[in-house]
Motif scaffolding. Structure first.
Motif, PDB file in Angstrom:
ATOM      1  N   ALA A  33      -4.031 -14.690 -11.972  1.00 18.19           N
ATOM      2  CA  ALA A  33      -3.019 -14.016 -12.793  1.00 18.19           C
ATOM      3  C   ALA A  33      -3.164 -14.394 -14.263  1.00 18.19           C
ATOM      4  O   ALA A  33      -3.169 -13.519 -15.153  1.00 18.19           O
ATOM      5  N   CYS A  34      -3.282 -15.696 -14.536  1.00 17.17           N
ATOM      6  CA  CYS A  34      -3.349 -16.143 -15.936  1.00 17.17           C
ATOM      7  C   CYS A  34      -4.654 -15.718 -16.600  1.00 17.17           C
ATOM      8  O   CYS A  34      -4.669 -15.316 -17.775  1.00 17.17           O
ATOM      9  N   LYS A  35      -5.754 -15.804 -15.862  1.00 15.99           N
ATOM     10  CA  LYS A  35      -7.029 -15.369 -16.439  1.00 15.99           C
ATOM     11  C   LYS A  35      -7.001 -13.880 -16.742  1.00 15.99           C
ATOM     12  O   LYS A  35      -7.614 -13.425 -17.721  1.00 15.99           O
ATOM     13  N   ASN A  94       6.429 -15.620  -6.427  1.00 15.09           N
ATOM     14  CA  ASN A  94       6.972 -14.485  -7.183  1.00 15.09           C
ATOM     15  C   ASN A  94       6.762 -14.664  -8.684  1.00 15.09           C
ATOM     16  O   ASN A  94       6.471 -13.699  -9.404  1.00 15.09           O
ATOM     17  N   ASP A  95       6.918 -15.898  -9.172  1.00 16.66           N
ATOM     18  CA  ASP A  95       6.673 -16.164 -10.600  1.00 16.66           C
ATOM     19  C   ASP A  95       5.218 -15.895 -10.954  1.00 16.66           C
ATOM     20  O   ASP A  95       4.916 -15.319 -12.014  1.00 16.66           O
ATOM     21  N   ALA A  96       4.294 -16.307 -10.076  1.00 16.94           N
ATOM     22  CA  ALA A  96       2.869 -16.066 -10.336  1.00 16.94           C
ATOM     23  C   ALA A  96       2.572 -14.566 -10.354  1.00 16.94           C
ATOM     24  O   ALA A  96       1.775 -14.086 -11.178  1.00 16.94           O
ATOM     25  N   GLU A  97       3.249 -13.827  -9.462  1.00 15.76           N
ATOM     26  CA  GLU A  97       3.034 -12.382  -9.435  1.00 15.76           C
ATOM     27  C   GLU A  97       3.563 -11.731 -10.716  1.00 15.76           C
ATOM     28  O   GLU A  97       2.953 -10.796 -11.258  1.00 15.76           O
ATOM     29  N   ARG A  98       4.700 -12.218 -11.231  1.00 15.07           N
ATOM     30  CA  ARG A  98       5.250 -11.672 -12.473  1.00 15.07           C
ATOM     31  C   ARG A  98       4.304 -11.936 -13.644  1.00 15.07           C
ATOM     32  O   ARG A  98       4.176 -11.105 -14.551  1.00 15.07           O
ATOM     33  N   ILE A  99       3.629 -13.075 -13.624  1.00 11.12           N
ATOM     34  CA  ILE A  99       2.633 -13.349 -14.676  1.00 11.12           C
ATOM     35  C   ILE A  99       1.526 -12.299 -14.611  1.00 11.12           C
ATOM     36  O   ILE A  99       1.054 -11.787 -15.640  1.00 11.12           O
ATOM     37  N   GLY A 100       1.102 -11.964 -13.395  1.00 13.91           N
ATOM     38  CA  GLY A 100       0.097 -10.914 -13.231  1.00 13.91           C
ATOM     39  C   GLY A 100       0.585  -9.574 -13.757  1.00 13.91           C
ATOM     40  O   GLY A 100      -0.184  -8.803 -14.350  1.00 13.91           O
ATOM     41  N   GLU A 159       0.237 -11.543   0.970  1.00 16.44           N
ATOM     42  CA  GLU A 159      -0.366 -12.365   2.016  1.00 16.44           C
ATOM     43  C   GLU A 159       0.270 -13.748   2.070  1.00 16.44           C
ATOM     44  O   GLU A 159       0.541 -14.272   3.163  1.00 16.44           O
ATOM     45  N   ILE A 160       0.510 -14.370   0.923  1.00 13.55           N
ATOM     46  CA  ILE A 160       1.125 -15.698   0.916  1.00 13.55           C
ATOM     47  C   ILE A 160       2.546 -15.624   1.458  1.00 13.55           C
ATOM     48  O   ILE A 160       2.978 -16.469   2.258  1.00 13.55           O
ATOM     49  N   THR A 161       3.290 -14.605   1.032  1.00 12.92           N
ATOM     50  CA  THR A 161       4.660 -14.452   1.511  1.00 12.92           C
ATOM     51  C   THR A 161       4.688 -14.242   3.018  1.00 12.92           C
ATOM     52  O   THR A 161       5.500 -14.856   3.735  1.00 12.92           O
ATOM     53  N   ASP A 165     -10.948  -1.379 -15.864  1.00  5.96           N
ATOM     54  CA  ASP A 165     -11.161  -1.370 -14.411  1.00  5.96           C
ATOM     55  C   ASP A 165     -11.024  -2.765 -13.815  1.00  5.96           C
ATOM     56  O   ASP A 165     -10.403  -2.955 -12.762  1.00  5.96           O
ATOM     57  N   LYS A 166     -11.588  -3.746 -14.480  1.00  7.74           N
ATOM     58  CA  LYS A 166     -11.503  -5.121 -13.978  1.00  7.74           C
ATOM     59  C   LYS A 166     -10.084  -5.648 -14.043  1.00  7.74           C
ATOM     60  O   LYS A 166      -9.609  -6.335 -13.130  1.00  7.74           O
ATOM     61  N   LEU A 167      -9.354  -5.294 -15.136  1.00  3.21           N
ATOM     62  CA  LEU A 167      -7.957  -5.721 -15.258  1.00  3.21           C
ATOM     63  C   LEU A 167      -7.112  -5.149 -14.131  1.00  3.21           C
ATOM     64  O   LEU A 167      -6.311  -5.858 -13.506  1.00  3.21           O
ATOM     65  N   ILE A 168      -7.299  -3.880 -13.844  1.00  3.36           N
ATOM     66  CA  ILE A 168      -6.531  -3.224 -12.777  1.00  3.36           C
ATOM     67  C   ILE A 168      -6.879  -3.833 -11.416  1.00  3.36           C
ATOM     68  O   ILE A 168      -6.000  -4.096 -10.583  1.00  3.36           O
ATOM     69  N   HIS A 169      -8.188  -4.096 -11.190  1.00  2.94           N
ATOM     70  CA  HIS A 169      -8.612  -4.687  -9.921  1.00  2.94           C
ATOM     71  C   HIS A 169      -7.992  -6.075  -9.722  1.00  2.94           C
ATOM     72  O   HIS A 169      -7.490  -6.391  -8.627  1.00  2.94           O
ATOM     73  N   LYS A 170      -8.015  -6.885 -10.752  1.00  2.00           N
ATOM     74  CA  LYS A 170      -7.451  -8.231 -10.647  1.00  2.00           C
ATOM     75  C   LYS A 170      -5.941  -8.187 -10.429  1.00  2.00           C
ATOM     76  O   LYS A 170      -5.376  -9.032  -9.719  1.00  2.00           O
ATOM     77  N   GLU A 171      -5.266  -7.219 -11.035  1.00  4.19           N
ATOM     78  CA  GLU A 171      -3.831  -7.064 -10.807  1.00  4.19           C
ATOM     79  C   GLU A 171      -3.568  -6.720  -9.336  1.00  4.19           C
ATOM     80  O   GLU A 171      -2.616  -7.230  -8.720  1.00  4.19           O
ATOM     81  N   GLU A 172      -4.420  -5.900  -8.753  1.00  5.31           N
ATOM     82  CA  GLU A 172      -4.287  -5.573  -7.329  1.00  5.31           C
ATOM     83  C   GLU A 172      -4.521  -6.812  -6.461  1.00  5.31           C
ATOM     84  O   GLU A 172      -3.854  -7.003  -5.437  1.00  5.31           O
ATOM     85  N   VAL A 173      -5.472  -7.646  -6.875  1.00  4.58           N
ATOM     86  CA  VAL A 173      -5.732  -8.893  -6.145  1.00  4.58           C
ATOM     87  C   VAL A 173      -4.489  -9.778  -6.164  1.00  4.58           C
ATOM     88  O   VAL A 173      -4.085 -10.344  -5.139  1.00  4.58           O
ATOM     89  N   VAL A 174      -3.855  -9.888  -7.346  1.00  2.00           N
ATOM     90  CA  VAL A 174      -2.649 -10.713  -7.459  1.00  2.00           C
ATOM     91  C   VAL A 174      -1.537 -10.166  -6.567  1.00  2.00           C
ATOM     92  O   VAL A 174      -0.857 -10.922  -5.860  1.00  2.00           O
ATOM     93  N   ASP A 175      -1.352  -8.873  -6.566  1.00  2.00           N
ATOM     94  CA  ASP A 175      -0.319  -8.260  -5.726  1.00  2.00           C
ATOM     95  C   ASP A 175      -0.595  -8.511  -4.249  1.00  2.00           C
ATOM     96  O   ASP A 175       0.327  -8.811  -3.465  1.00  2.00           O
ATOM     97  N   ARG A 176      -1.867  -8.396  -3.878  1.00  2.00           N
ATOM     98  CA  ARG A 176      -2.205  -8.623  -2.476  1.00  2.00           C
ATOM     99  C   ARG A 176      -2.007 -10.091  -2.091  1.00  2.00           C
ATOM    100  O   ARG A 176      -1.523 -10.406  -0.990  1.00  2.00           O
TER     101      ARG A 176
END
Length: 800
Positions: free
Chosen positions: A609-611, A673-679, A644-646, A629-640
């Motif tokens: 998320a931070c990177k 949830n905080d990490a996801e908001r950073i993403g 998965e963690i939840t 494209d890479k930004l959008i892909h990484k945002e999807e990774v964070v959401d996933r």
């Protein structure tokens, strides 16, 4: 004799060179007692076994008896008449005991009716005579003896006796009384009979509802002669009830094992983490770790699945996993050693104490200890149910014939290979079905204790048990990556190779006995290879332990070649990417480890998320371009990752957690949830860049400088929080909170300075709005990082 001499030598060495003389201690009848013979008939062998006086244990205790070879046993026919002992034909003969301590003779009956008494004796210590008595009867034979039937049913054939005259001709007209001695729930009709022209006196025997052996006494009334009653037996079996009871006992045994495993895991979960952290590339340390962890949690399957999980999570290398699996095979033998103590009387007290403790201290350490004690009690209760239910089958001729299909007793000194492989297959299949090697060992010990299974057959079952237990790890690895599949495959290859080696050793003999079986029998108190085995349950447990220890010692130097073999069978694709590197479902049964993995995954999610935030900032400021494209892909990774963690934590919440772990769950979910908001803020910055590009907004040097300072502070705070997560550093938490204050101060100052620049006309209004949005995003990212930092003490276990 050789085995006894080796035992003596070891005892002398280990007891300070104190001489331990081997003297006869007891003489016992083995078979042939109680025979009924027709005049002129030769008996079955009258066999005795000679045992030593009790040999003191290395650490005291009751000691043990061993069979003695090469001692003369004198057989004497005490009954008058023309009867004689065969080999040679006389009334008194001496026979030397064989390697198993046994000696036997035959008895030929002349024209005699009545009791026959044979005395077997040997000279013991200080010239005392040790003896035992054989009592036989001549002039009568049993009819319909040892029948079996369903409880409450009438036996298929009539039961009774056939009476003979001294010349061997049937004796007609002899009254015979029948009496049911034990239990009395059965019925006989008639209770009195007279022999017919064939000398037969018969009665119809109806079994009672009770399962077990029924004893019927038949008393012939010979003219002018006293004659002992003839004992007849029948076996009543309630097969449906017995099957259900054995399965119920097995279920209680497995449930007890499961509760012991869970209780020990809950008590020692954090300690297991500490033990696993000691794991290095040292293969000996790996074996010790595997043996220790498995002995603690009482389940090799649980330990192996845990290893597969660690490999799947990337926390353990294949070579480390191989050593741990070897150790797990050793640790799991502790279950058999515990069961062999025969402390079934403690089952009900353990169940009561364990239940009360788990009720009054639910979710706390004493409650988990109660769960352990309760499981211990259920294990021994199930073991006792199986043993008691199977015991009547020990005298069942039908079951003896069935088990003879797998009887691996040597024929002409050699174990039949076909039956050995059959027994291995049975052990493999049963263990694969119940997915518990301990259950197989427990059932084998129960059957052996009931007399259904000898040690020759039990040992191949142990080999099959070791193969069958690998099914659990194979199933666990199905949905795992190739590295985890390699670990599971090694478990199978190692156990199969080990069993094949041991099968080969069954045909390497020492003093006429397979070398490994001879070693187990020599080392373990009691003789298990005699016709009447002594301490067979402990022998089975010791064979299980020695087999796994010897295989680990044998294959440990070959880990390198074995690793190459496994890697050639399952090749790992180096391009394989694993997003969920730590969330391993097989660790959920050990919450302490599952929580630790969740924190590791949170740290990974925070990195992504931070990177992504900093990647979006670089695009916004103009350092890099065309990275959408890479930004959008990484945002999807964070959401996933958030989902998965939840989901993983929700599954974890369904396990039995203590108070501390229950409090960690919501704090950890908030951090996710905080990490996801950073993403999400990274995505916001990406949209600000598009807005900036569309409007043609340009920032001045002062604005760029302020944004850069804010970005540097946020990055510094992120690295500090990450250090606190990964290294458990309390000082980093304080620093992260202090940096958040600096971010707030800098944000207020930058906003004021920019408002001044807009007011002075140095910056456009459109640029001022975007600048404010960027500052607000950085400030919120700092808030989320602070939230995570504040919750770090709550989401970690300081006892680890």
């Amino acid at each position: 004799m050789i085995k006894s001499s080796v035992l003596l030598l070891i005892l002398i060495l280990l007891s300070g060179c104190q001489k331990v003389p081997l003297e006869p201690g007891s003489l016992k009848t083995t078979r042939g007692n109680g025979q009924c013979l027709k005049p002129g008939q030769t008996s079955q062998p009258l066999e005795v076994t000679l045992y030593t006086a009790k040999i003191p244990g290395l650490f005291g205790g009751e000691g043990e008896e061993r069979t003695m070879a090469g001692r003369e046993v004198k057989f004497q026919l005490l009954t008058e008449g023309q009867n004689y002992l065969v080999s040679p034909a006389c009334r008194e003969v001496s026979v030397a005991t064989d390697e198993g301590g046994s000696a036997s003779v035959l008895l030929t009956v002349a024209n005699h009716i009545g009791d026959l008494v044979v005395k077997a004796s040997v000279i013991g210590k200080d010239g005392d005579e040790l003896f035992c008595i054989f009592q036989l009867q001549s002039g009568v034979i049993r009819i319909g003896n040892k029948q079996e039937g369903d409880s409450g049913s009438v036996l298929d054939r009539e039961t009774g006796v056939q009476v003979f005259r001294p010349d061997g001709a049937p004796w007609e007209g002899v009254p015979v009384d029948f009496e049911l001695i034990q239990p009395r729930s059965g019925k006989i009709c008639p209770a009195k009979a007279v022999t017919d022209s064939d000398g037969r006196a018969l009665t119809t025997f109806t079994l009672g509802k009770e399962t077990g052996e029924y004893i019927l006494m038949a008393q012939p009334a010979f003219p002018d002669m006293s004659f002992r009653s003839v004992k007849l037996t029948a076996l009543a079996l309630n097969r449906r009830t017995m099957v259900m009871t054995v399965l119920g006992g097995l279920a209680l045994f497995i449930l007890g094992m499961k509760m012991m495993t869970e209780g020990l895991s809950r008590i020692a979960g954090n300690r297991m983490k500490k033990i696993l952290e000691l794991l290095t590339t040292n293969r000996i340390m790996g074996v010790m770790v595997g043996a220790t962890v498995t002995a603690v949690i009482q389940s090799s399957s649980a330990c192996t699945v845990m290893v597969v999980g660690f490999v799947n999570a990337g926390l353990m290398q294949l070579s480390q996993a191989m050593a741990v699996i070897m150790g797990a095979n050793i640790g799991t033998t502790m279950t058999g050693q515990i069961v062999a103590f025969r402390i079934g009387d403690a089952a009900f007290p353990a169940i009561i104490i364990g239940l009360l403790m788990s009720m009054f201290w639910r979710g706390k350490k004493p409650g988990f200890l109660g769960e352990l004690i309760l499981g211990f009690g259920l294990l021994f209760l199930g073991m006792g149910m199986m043993t008691d239910t199977l015991k009547p089958l020990g005298i069942s001729e039908n079951f003896k014939h069935f088990f003879a299909l797998f009887d691996c007793t040597p024929v002409n000194g050699v174990m039949p290979l076909g039956k050995v492989l059959g027994a291995v297959g049975v052990g493999t299949l049963f263990t694969a079905v119940v997915q518990s090697s301990s259950a197989t060992i427990g059932l084998a010990m129960a059957m052996a204790g009931a007399g259904l299974l000898n040690f020759w057959t039990a040992f191949p079952l142990i080999l099959g048990d070791n193969i069958g237990t690998t099914i659990t790890a194979l199933l666990a690895a199905i949905a795992s990556n190739r590295r985890a599949k390699q670990a599971a495959l090694f478990h199978s290859v190692f156990n199969i190779f080990g069993s094949l080696v041991m099968i080969g050793l069954l045909y390497v003999r020492f003093a006429g006995t397979p070398v490994f079986i001879a070693f187990v029998d020599w080392f373990t108190p009691g003789s298990v290879l005699a016709d009447t085995p002594v301490n067979i349950e402990r022998h089975i447990a010791m064979a299980h332990s020695f087999f796994n220890v010897s295989m680990a010692v044998m294959f440990l130097p070959l880990l390198g070649p074995l690793k190459m073999l496994i890697e050639s069978l399952i090749k790992v694709d180096t391009r394989e990417k694993i997003y969920l590197r730590y969330l391993e479902p097989h660790l959920l049964n050990t919450p302490a480890l599952a929580f630790d993995q969740s924190v590791r995954e949170l740290a990974y999610m925070l990195k992504v998320a931070c990177k992504n935030v900093f990647r979006a900032y670089n695009e916004f400021i103009g350092i890099v371009a065309d990275k959408d494209d890479k930004l959008i892909h990484k945002e999807e990774v964070v959401d996933r990752l958030q989902l998965e963690i939840t989901d993983y934590l929700v599954q974890l919440s369904q396990r039995q957690l203590d108070e501390e772990e229950s409090a960690r769950l919501p704090a950890l979910i908030h951090c996710v949830n905080d990490a996801e908001r950073i993403g999400d803020h990274a995505d916001s910055i990406r949209r600000f860049f598009e807005e900036k590009k569309e409007q043609g907004v340009l920032f001045g040097d002062e604005a760029k400088k302020d944004l850069h300072l804010l970005k540097e502070l946020v990055e510094k705070q992120y690295l500090t929080v990450l250090k606190a997560l990964e290294e458990r550093d309390d000082e980093s938490i304080k620093r992260a909170l202090h940096i958040e204050e600096e971010i707030n101060i800098l944000s207020r100052r930058a906003s004021q300075d920019h408002a001044q620049r807009v007011g002075n006309g140095c910056c456009e209004m459109r640029g001022g709005v975007l600048f404010s949005k960027m500052i607000s995003n950085f400030e919120r990212i700092g808030d989320h990082l602070s939230n995570i930092a504040e919750r770090i003490p709550k989401i970690r276990s300081d006892s680890v």
